[in-house]
Write an enzyme that holds these catalytic residues in place. Sequence first.
Site, mmCIF file in Angstrom:
data_model
loop_
_atom_site.group_PDB
_atom_site.id
_atom_site.type_symbol
_atom_site.label_atom_id
_atom_site.label_comp_id
_atom_site.label_asym_id
_atom_site.label_seq_id
_atom_site.Cartn_x
_atom_site.Cartn_y
_atom_site.Cartn_z
ATOM 1 N N ASP A 127 -15.456 -7.195 9.615
ATOM 2 C CA ASP A 127 -14.283 -6.804 10.291
ATOM 3 C C ASP A 127 -13.642 -5.472 10.097
ATOM 4 O O ASP A 127 -13.700 -5.056 8.751
ATOM 5 C CB ASP A 127 -13.145 -8.112 9.890
ATOM 6 C CG ASP A 127 -12.190 -7.917 10.974
ATOM 7 O OD1 ASP A 127 -12.330 -7.502 12.236
ATOM 8 O OD2 ASP A 127 -10.885 -8.519 10.767
ATOM 9 N N ASN A 170 -13.946 -2.673 11.917
ATOM 10 C CA ASN A 170 -14.830 -1.359 12.544
ATOM 11 C C ASN A 170 -13.937 -0.926 13.562
ATOM 12 O O ASN A 170 -13.728 0.347 13.558
ATOM 13 C CB ASN A 170 -16.141 -1.862 13.155
ATOM 14 C CG ASN A 170 -17.141 -2.484 12.368
ATOM 15 O OD1 ASN A 170 -17.001 -2.253 11.251
ATOM 16 N ND2 ASN A 170 -18.013 -3.239 12.894
ATOM 17 N N ASN A 173 -16.652 -12.592 21.314
ATOM 18 C CA ASN A 173 -16.594 -11.070 21.654
ATOM 19 C C ASN A 173 -17.134 -10.706 23.060
ATOM 20 O O ASN A 173 -16.949 -9.403 23.308
ATOM 21 C CB ASN A 173 -17.763 -10.626 20.447
ATOM 22 C CG ASN A 173 -16.937 -10.485 18.939
ATOM 23 O OD1 ASN A 173 -17.701 -10.387 17.941
ATOM 24 N ND2 ASN A 173 -15.657 -10.481 19.006
ATOM 25 N N ARG A 187 -13.827 -11.697 3.552
ATOM 26 C CA ARG A 187 -13.317 -11.041 4.619
ATOM 27 C C ARG A 187 -12.473 -10.036 4.335
ATOM 28 O O ARG A 187 -11.465 -9.798 3.803
ATOM 29 C CB ARG A 187 -12.224 -12.299 5.189
ATOM 30 C CG ARG A 187 -11.420 -11.938 6.388
ATOM 31 C CD ARG A 187 -12.353 -11.707 7.459
ATOM 32 N NE ARG A 187 -11.573 -11.417 8.727
ATOM 33 C CZ ARG A 187 -11.068 -12.022 9.838
ATOM 34 N NH1 ARG A 187 -11.264 -13.492 9.726
ATOM 35 N NH2 ARG A 187 -10.508 -11.543 10.821
#
Length: 251
Positions: free
Chosen positions: A29, A31, A77, A199
């Site tokens: 996560d 990007n 997504n 995460r």
Amino acid sequence: MAFFGIRKPAPAPVRETRQPPRHIAVTMDGNGRWAKKRGLPRSAGHAAGAETFRTIATYCKDIGVQYFTVYAFSTENWKRPQEEVDALMDLFRKYLREAAETMAARGVAVRVLGDLSPLPEDIRELIRETGRIADTLGEDAATASLCINYGGRDEIKNAVRRIAERVQAGELDPQEIDEGTVAGALYTAHLPDPDLIIRPSGEIRLSNFLLWQSAYAEYYFTPVLWPDFTTKDMDAAIDDYHRRSRRFGGV
């Protein structure tokens, strides 16, 4: 102590040797935010994140992690702009071709987990090819798994359907259904449950990742955006993991 004016360097600190987690999973996560901070398109962030994946996956193998699983593309997504989705699909094509060429030499089995039916046919063929090569490496090979078109709830829903079909066909008595039956119907049936789930990016939520499998996983949250995640960040996560007391419901 100095000899003839030259100071002898101090010995390097010895890092405590500990068994790393057998299975580490990561939500890749941050990007898009990484790219935005630099005035770049989101696709540039995903490309940078893919390079980080290569680095960290290799590092995990080198330190003895047998299973490394990443959340690469969720069932949600598809809602992103088409240009971004297309860029991600191109990254998957590039990585899978590279994996097919180097997997045997590197000794790393690459697997793709998720509902693959909506993916373009050429990507599905690359997934089949990498799967065939991975099968030749044997069960003891280090395994890097990419979760593509993956969602934890969707995975459990599909597992329930498969189990229901077995019951309807008379192959399974409903009274015989146990946790092993459910686990065996998941995309991860060939993997042990993750020990550590990381995460990055400062978000503190599960985001529909490995919901069944994470029942007793240790979670590690960090504000570092995924493209900036380094081997030192992985060391910090593993160090934190080793400070935990894993009792699995016992005392």
